[in-house]
Structures are given as structure tokens and as C-alpha cells.
Design a protein around this motif. Structure first.
Motif, short mmCIF file in Angstrom:
data_model
loop_
_atom_site.label_atom_id
_atom_site.label_comp_id
_atom_site.label_asym_id
_atom_site.label_seq_id
_atom_site.Cartn_x
_atom_site.Cartn_y
_atom_site.Cartn_z
N ALA A 90 0.82 -1.21 0.00
CA ALA A 90 0.00 0.00 0.00
C ALA A 90 0.86 1.26 0.00
N ALA A 149 -7.12 -0.42 1.16
CA ALA A 149 -8.30 -1.28 1.31
C ALA A 149 -7.92 -2.70 1.76
N ARG A 195 -6.87 -2.67 5.35
CA ARG A 195 -8.02 -2.52 6.25
C ARG A 195 -8.81 -3.81 6.36
N SER A 196 -8.99 -4.52 5.23
CA SER A 196 -9.78 -5.75 5.33
C SER A 196 -9.03 -6.79 6.16
N ARG A 246 -6.10 6.21 5.45
CA ARG A 246 -7.53 6.04 5.17
C ARG A 246 -7.80 6.06 3.67
N GLY A 247 -6.72 6.08 2.85
CA GLY A 247 -6.91 6.16 1.40
C GLY A 247 -7.36 4.85 0.78
N GLU A 248 -7.74 4.93 -0.51
CA GLU A 248 -8.23 3.78 -1.27
C GLU A 248 -7.23 2.62 -1.26
N HIS A 249 -5.94 2.98 -1.45
CA HIS A 249 -4.92 1.94 -1.63
C HIS A 249 -4.69 1.11 -0.37
N LYS A 268 2.29 1.93 -3.31
CA LYS A 268 1.32 2.41 -4.31
C LYS A 268 0.92 3.85 -4.07
N GLY A 269 0.68 4.23 -2.82
CA GLY A 269 0.05 5.54 -2.65
C GLY A 269 0.50 6.30 -1.41
#
Lengths: 281, 140, 125
Positions: free
Chosen positions: A55, A69, A72-73, A64-67, A58-59
């Protein structure tokens, strides 16, 4: 987001993966005192480590950003397992915070390193808080599932006789509970083909206007379905409260004891049977 | 009524022009209520409310639109339903929500009864500006 | 729109079993059909089976009450049978009491009640 810093971090995290992961596992393992197997912990943290590295590459470091995800899961899964296994919120969040401890000595060399460390620490704080939130959410789910179970356990509908079902109520009545009682009682009428129901409130400590209202609704609903509902077990002091509060019980049949109510129901059944002709039509 | 995040994939819309459309609308509401995991009793209450409101839209509003969608709050799921028309509107909302009051030939239980069957209820209307009734029922 | 709920005659009893989701027009048609059939057949009793109905709203509720009143005027007793528990709870919350409508848990108990009612003079509620 400073690219220079996340790049430094990434290099470090990738280069010393095995080493750092081992230390992380050790720290977390110590705080959990062997209640999670080493193999499982290794798998959990390994997946999490790789996901975090991926992550960040990538970003950057915004947790809390999209990358994030995937991270978080994984954290959701981790928090849920921990909550179910009965770990405390601290023990759950420590799995994340421990990574800071591991990295700290490595990044205290220069100002750039310290800055990178601070940023990464902020990310881990964020992820740690996220696990606590998830942990709390899971606990809430467990609690509400349990109270639902308790609700259903506490209202058994019993068959008293052929054509008579009864529900002995124990404890305080609130709307949620009355709803369950109503549903179960009315369904029992259909299932057991009973035209008589008895609600025994011997174990109900107090009857206020609202409880009376709930009982009234149950009786009216049963009547609409074609069944007669009697309320029994009204203790002297409850009878006094009912009168003092001016609660209208209307034309609901009430009896002092369950035995009286059963006798009443059986007499009604007898009356109906006596009038029943030989053929159906 | 508070806005809750909607599950857009579940959104349903039914034009109400005839009493057959009212049946369609309440069937759509039932499907959503089942998907949202409402208990049988709560499904029945919501669908009954939708039936009352749909009939109002048809008879008093001269037809309109029914919309329904599954919504989510922190720890619960529910079904949001709205009925809107461009009819004459309701001059006295307070009165329209009173049990037994009717401007037509009904029993006067439509609006007030529907309100008791749901968890959240909102009536938005003005003379000449049409009427929108929005209701919400949570799964627990 | 032309769908109608069938009214069956068994002896001196009319049996209506509602099996579909009712449109308002069907409800009104049923009320008409029933009153005509009571007169045409001289029926003494009417059984309306609503066990398949998933909802009863105020419109259908009113039809049941009106039908019961009309058939009483025409000399027949009406019994509504098979109301689902969820429907009964909803009607209570809705504020509809169905006063004056005889109900029974199922078809068999409903027919039994009608048979008894015919043996004894009808009690007015």
C-alpha cells in the motif's frame, strides 16, 4: 506526502523484511502471552506486513486512502478474531503498535530517518485506532446477538393442554421483549391449532401503563386471529397498581392464577365441543 | 428525516397510475425488506404502510411515484420508502395525521396508521405543491 | 383488472379463499359478488380464508368488516379464517380492530363455528 521519506521506508521495509517481521512477531507474541499459536501469528502479521508495504509503495502513507483497502480488510479480520477470542482492545491494537517499537531503533540515526519514522508512526496510529473501532463494532454485534438470544430464551411458549398454549413471563417487560412474546405466542396458536392462550405474569415485578398497553395489543391480535387470550397471575399489589393508575384492561379476561385461567379455557373448549355436531357440514 | 447512506444497487422506482401499480410498489418494497433482513412482522408492517401510502398517492394525489432503497446506519440496515405526488397537497398536516380524520371515503387510518407502523416518518406537503411521504423501517 | 376472486358454494356455506395479492378493484368486486351470491344461494354462512394474504391494510380490513355487516343483514354469518400472526400484529398497530367480524384460526374451526351458530339462534355482537 514526501516521496523521499516513503521511499526510504520502503527500502528499509523490503530489505529487512525477514528480520523485522521476526522481531514484530516476537513483540506481539510476548504481549499475547502465547494465546495465539506462533504459526497463526506469523501468517497474520506476514500478510499484514506485505499488504502495508504494498500500500505504501502504491500511494504513500495516508492510512484512510483507497490503496489501503487490503490492509483494512486484513485488520477487520484480525480485530474480529481477537474480539471473538476474548482479547482486550489493548491486546488487539498492540499488534499494530508493536511495529513502531521494532522500527524505532533503526530510524533514529538521522533527521530524515526520524521524519520518516514519525510519518510511519502516524500511519500505524491510524491503523491501530481502526482496529480498536472494528474491535468495538464486533463486540457490539456479539452483545446484540446475545441479548436477542436471551430474549428468545426468556419467553418459552408451552402447550398446557390440547388447544391451550401458555407463556409464563418472568422479569421486566419492555417493547422489544413484548414483541418477541407476541410473535411467539401467536405463531404457537397457529402451529398447535389452539384457540386459547394464557399469558401468566406471576413473574413480572411491575405493570405500568406501557406494559399494560403491550399486553392489551397481544390480546387484541390473538382475538383477531380467532383465539381467546387470558391473563393470569395478577398479584394483589399489581391489581392495586392497575386500578390506581387507572389502566383500562377493557374486556380482557383476567384470572388470579394460572390454574384458574386453565380451568376457564377448558370450560370454554368443553362448551364448544358440546355444541359440535357429528358431521362437519 | 436524517439522510442515511443508500445502497444504490437496490434502488427501486414505481410509477403509480393505477391500483395495480400500488400492488407493484408494495411488492417491490417487500423484496427490499426481505433483502435488508427485516423480520417477518416488520416486513408486514412496512409493506402495509406502503400499501396505505400508495393508495393515498393514487386517490388523493392523482398518481405519483414510489421510490424505495436499502439504507445503512452505523450498525443497522433498513428500508427507506417515499411516495410523492404533484396533487393538491394537504392544507392541514396536523389534522391529516389524526386518527379517524378523512377527506375521502376511507377510514382515516391511512396516514396516522402508516406512521405507527414505521420507525421514521416524514410528511412534506403544501396546498397546490403536492405531497411527499417518506418512511423508514430498521431491521431491528 | 378482470381478475375476480372465486366464491364457492358448499352446502349452505359460501367459501372465499383469497390466493392473490389483492388490487383495490378486486376487493370491491368481491364484496359485490358475495352479497349477490348470498341472496342467490340463500347461504347461511360465509367463510373468508385469508391465510394466503401477506398483508391486510385498512382497505381490505374495511371490506372484511363491511362484508360481515352486509351478510348479517342478508341473514348469513361471516367468519374470517387463517389470519397470519404478522398480519394480526400489524392490524393492531394500524389501529384497525375489525370489530364485529368473527374470526377463527383456520378453515376447520371456522366451519365448526358456523355449524354451531346455525344450531343456536345467532348472538348479536
Amino acid at each position: 506526502m514526501d516521496n523521499e521519506e516513503s521511499k526510504r521506508l520502503l527500502e528499509l521495509l523490503t530489505a529487512r523484511r525477514a528480520d523485522l517481521l521476526a522481531q514484530w512477531e516476537e513483540t506481539v507474541g510476548a504481549s499475547l502471552r502465547g494465546r495465539v499459536s506462533t504459526a497463526e501469528l506469523g501468517r497474520e502479521l506476514g500478510e499484514l506486513y506485505d499488504a502495508v508495504v504494498d500500500a505504501v509503495s502504491k500511494g504513500g502513507l495516508a492510512g484512510r486512502g483507497e490503496h489501503f483497502a487490503v490492509v483494512r480488510s486484513l485488520l477487520v479480520e484480525l480485530s474480529r478474531t481477537r474480539a471473538r477470542q476474548g482479547f482486550t482492545p489493548t491486546e488487539t491494537a498492540v499488534s499494530i503498535f508493536a511495529l513502531k517499537e521494532v522500527l524505532e531503533p533503526l530510524l533514529a540515526g538521522s533527521v530524515e530517518d526520524a521524519r520518516a519514522y514519525l510519518q510511519f508512526a502516524r500511519l500505524l496510529d491510524d491503523l491501530g485506532l481502526f482496529t480498536v473501532e472494528e474491535y468495538a463494532r464486533t463486540r457490539e454485534e456479539i452483545i446484540s446477538a446475545q441479548s436477542q438470544q436471551l430474549l428468545e430464551l426468556s419467553t418459552p411458549v408451552v402447550k398446557l393442554w390440547d388447544g391451550v398454549v401458555g407463556v409464563p413471563l418472568v422479569g421486566t417487560l419492555d417493547s422489544a421483549r413484548t414483541q418477541v412474546v407476541m410473535e411467539k405466542l401467536l405463531q404457537a396458536l397457529v402451529d398447535s391449532n389452539s384457540a386459547h392462550a394464557i399469558i401468566d405474569i406471576t413473574g413480572v415485578p411491575a405493570v405500568d401503563t406501557q406494559v399494560a398497553q403491550h399486553l392489551l395489543k397481544t390480546v387484541v391480535a390473538a382475538r383477531m386471529m380467532g383465539a381467546e387470550c387470558t391473563i393470569s397471575g395478577i398479584r394483589p399489589q399489581i391489581a392495586q397498581t392497575i386500578v390506581a393508575l387507572g389502566i383500562e384492561f377493557g374486556d380482557i379476561p383476567t384470572k388470579a392464577t394460572l390454574a384458574d385461567a386453565l380451568r376457564h379455557a377448558l370450560m370454554e373448549i368443553d362448551k364448544a365441543a358440546a355444541a359440535r355436531p357429528a358431521g362437519l357440514l | 428525516m436524517k439522510e442515511y447512506p443508500a445502497d444504490e444497487a437496490s434502488r427501486e422506482e414505481v410509477e403509480i397510475r393505477s391500483s395495480g401499480d400500488v400492488v407493484k410498489a408494495r411488492q417491490a418494497v417487500r423484496v427490499l425488506a426481505q433483502q435488508a433482513g427485516l423480520s417477518l412482522v416488520n416486513q408486514t408492517k412496512l409493506v402495509t404502510a406502503a400499501s396505505e401510502l400508495g393508495r393515498n398517492t393514487l386517490i388523493y394525489g392523482g398518481g405519483g411515484t414510489a421510490r424505495a432503497v436499502i439504507v445503512r446506519d452505523v450498525a443497522r440496515v433498513g428500508v427507506w420508502v417515499s411516495f410523492s405526488d404533484t396533487g393538491p397537497g394537504i392544507p392541514d398536516i396536523e389534522q391529516a395525521l389524526t386518527d379517524g380524520w378523512t377527506s375521502g371515503s376511507g377510514m382515516g387510518l391511512g396516514l396516522s396508521g402508516a406512521r405507527r407502523l414505521v420507525d421514521e416518518f416524514e410528511l412534506d406537503s403544501a396546498p397546490g405543491a403536492g405531497t411527499t411521504v417518506t418512511v423508514l423501517k430498521w431491521a431491528r | 383488472m378482470s381478475d375476480r376472486v372465486p366464491v364457492l358454494k358448499i352446502g349452505d356455506i359460501l367459501l372465499v379463499s383469497i390466493q392473490v395479492d389483492l388490487e383495490d378493484q378486486m376487493v370491491l368486486d368481491l364484496q359485490d359478488d358475495l352479497s349477490q351470491q348470498i341472496v342467490a344461494t340463500g347461504a347461511r354462512g360465509v367463510v373468508i380464508d385469508i391465510s394466503a394474504l401477506e398483508i391486510v391494510d385498512s382497505f381490505v380490513g374495511r371490506m372484511l368488516a363491511t362484508t360481515a355487516a352486509i351478510s348479517r343483514v342478508l341473514g348469513a354469518e361471516t367468519v374470517v379464517v387463517g389470519m397470519r400472526p404478522a398480519v394480526a400484529m400489524t392490524l393492531v398497530e394500524l389501529g384497525l380492530s375489525l370489530g364485529g367480524v368473527r374470526t377463527a384460526l383456520n378453515l376447520e374451526l371456522g366451519l365448526g363455528y358456523l355449524r354451531r351458530a346455525q344450531d343456536t339462534p345467532p348472538a348479536r355482537r
